[in-house]
Design an enzyme around this catalytic site. Structure first.
Site, PDB file in Angstrom:
ATOM      1  N   ASP A 200       0.811  -1.184  -0.541  1.00  0.00           N
ATOM      2  CA  ASP A 200       0.183  -0.338   0.146  1.00  0.00           C
ATOM      3  C   ASP A 200       0.697   1.668   0.046  1.00  0.00           C
ATOM      4  OD1 ASP A 200      -2.247   1.835   0.408  1.00  0.00           O
ATOM      5  OD2 ASP A 200      -2.793   1.334   2.597  1.00  0.00           O
ATOM      6  N   GLU A 226      -1.483  -1.419  -4.169  1.00  0.00           N
ATOM      7  CA  GLU A 226      -2.552  -0.391  -4.014  1.00  0.00           C
ATOM      8  C   GLU A 226      -2.744   1.320  -3.578  1.00  0.00           C
ATOM      9  OE1 GLU A 226      -4.497  -1.491  -0.278  1.00  0.00           O
ATOM     10  OE2 GLU A 226      -5.290   0.562   0.570  1.00  0.00           O
ATOM     11  N   GLU A 252     -10.595   3.595  -2.242  1.00  0.00           N
ATOM     12  CA  GLU A 252     -10.668   4.507  -0.994  1.00  0.00           C
ATOM     13  C   GLU A 252     -10.904   6.312  -0.536  1.00  0.00           C
ATOM     14  OE1 GLU A 252      -7.063   2.866   1.137  1.00  0.00           O
ATOM     15  OE2 GLU A 252      -6.630   5.201   2.494  1.00  0.00           O
ATOM     16  N   HIS A 302     -12.269  -1.547   1.058  1.00  0.00           N
ATOM     17  CA  HIS A 302     -11.698  -1.000   2.376  1.00  0.00           C
ATOM     18  C   HIS A 302     -11.819  -0.743   4.153  1.00  0.00           C
ATOM     19  CE1 HIS A 302      -9.191   2.393   4.465  1.00  0.00           C
ATOM     20  NE2 HIS A 302      -8.435   1.969   3.800  1.00  0.00           N
TER      21      HIS A 302
HETATM   22 MG   LIG Z   1      -4.614   1.744   1.902  1.00  0.00          MG
END
Ligand SMILES: [Mg+2]
Length: 388
Positions: A200, A226, A252, A302
């Site tokens: 991420d 991500e 997200e 998420h």
């Molecule tokens: Mg994230």
């Protein structure tokens, strides 16, 4: 039944250890719960995404802007309420904090509707496709130590998450693209060649740097990459998706069906990650889910926040149809933060204790029983951690 009060509870405590991701460090954990009360004594709970001072500002939107719009409404009329509120907020913000605030209220209305109907949320959302949900553990947050110390900590933490029984793990990056590859190698070495892991970036890279890191992820067989680039950079998402083997995920920081439309129609994502506590609540999440599946884009929610958010997501993940379907479809997973979070562990009268469930079951969490979200926050706990 009529809505008589909409109240925000902002909870906070100081963490023992500062946590970081590619944009900032934080030392205070917070949660923003929304309680909707009715004239018949039933209460619904929801949660708004948005930490720290964002939560403080969102409380004003919940209590001073949205509450007056919905007092006296029947809580079951959640889609009508959603559109009435959205239509009045539209000119003042179609994304971000107004929609985060609306999300928590909407989730509380779904909790209330479930309690009124005597049905769990997953039934209201169409029924269960699975009785239990695989759980991935995320950790490996950034610290202020040097790169060598990061490398050994990331290796150990990743090994610990695998050892704890989670089905996959997710790490942060953000020390610069060259150092980030050392972190990624450390995690791969901690979990071995086969265990799935995700990375991420919290949108810290240019497309060029994301491509540099992404090539290493391709070699190390990462499951997804991500938020590699800024959420506004839809073309960048598309380029990375075309050029890299690793799944590109994100979303997200996107809001409502109208925001998601561009991500999906632009074929920007291999995996969509809607945040129900931000994008508009459960009413809007179900529309975004339908839109994602219309484009045959798999969804892995998420998840961030307290046990209220975790419970809502467990129901939604249980009720999510497989895409495209088959005997052995890829299952959606519950995102579970393995770092210190009292609001996830100790908020409820009956805690879900997901780490224990994961340990016992080999990586799964069950959906809470009972109507609505199937969980009840402890009023004493809320009082203890509330800030005014
Ligand atoms: Mg994230």
């Amino acid at each position: 039944m009529k809505i008589t009060r909409v109240k925000s509870h902002i909870l906070q405590y100081e963490l023992d250890r500062e946590l970081g991701y590619s944009q900032q460090f934080y030392s205070r954990r917070s949660a923003h719960l929304v309680e909707v009360q009715t004239d018949e004594g039933l209460t619904g709970w929801g949660e708004c995404f948005g930490p720290g001072n964002v939560a403080i500002a969102n409380r004003t939107i919940v209590e001073e802007v949205i509450q007056p719009m919905i007092l006296g409404c029947d809580p079951v009329d959640r889609d009508a309420i959603w559109h009435n509120v959205y239509n009045l907020l539209r000119d003042h913000g179609q994304k971000g904090m107004p929609i985060q605030a609306l999300s928590g209220v909407d989730i509380a209305l779904w909790d209330l509707t479930g309690k009124i109907a005597g049905l769990p949320l997953c039934k209201l959302a169409g029924g269960r496709h699975r009785d239990r949900v695989p759980v991935y553990g995320y950790g490996m947050m950034l610290g202020r130590e040097d790169i060598d110390a990061h490398v050994s900590r990331f290796r150990d933490e990743a090994a610990g998450i695998k050892e704890a029984g989670f089905v996959a793990t997710k790490m942060k990056v953000g020390l610069g693209h060259r150092n980030d590859i050392r972190l990624i190698e450390a995690v791969r070495s901690g979990i071995g060649e086969e265990f799935p892991f995700m990375v991420d970036a919290n949108h810290c890279y240019t497309v060029a740097d994301a491509f540099y890191v992404g090539q290493a992820l391709d070699e190390m067989n990462a499951y997804w990459f991500e938020e590699p680039v800024a959420p506004e950079d839809l073309d960048g998402y598309g380029e990375l998706r075309t050029r890299l083997k690793t799944n590109i995920s994100g979303g997200e920081a996107e809001f409502t069906r109208w925001g998601w439309r561009h991500l999906l129609e632009g074929r920007c994502l291999d995996i969509a990650q809607p945040e129900v506590c931000a994008l508009g609540g459960i009413s809007e999440y179900l529309k975004v889910l339908a839109l994602a599946h219309t484009h045959f884009t798999p969804v892995v929610n998420h998840v961030w926040g307290s046990a209220v958010a975790v419970a809502a997501n467990l129901h939604l993940l249980a009720a999510m149809p497989p895409v495209p379907g088959g005997l052995n479809p890829r299952e959606p997973m519950l995102e579970f933060d393995t770092t210190d979070n009292l609001f996830r562990d100790d908020l409820l009268v009956e805690p879900m204790d997901i780490p224990a469930q994961v340990r016992r079951s080999g990586g799964y969490a069950s959906v809470p029983e009972g109507p609505g979200l199937g969980v009840e926050p402890d009023p004493g706990f809320i009082e203890r951690y509330s800030v005014t």
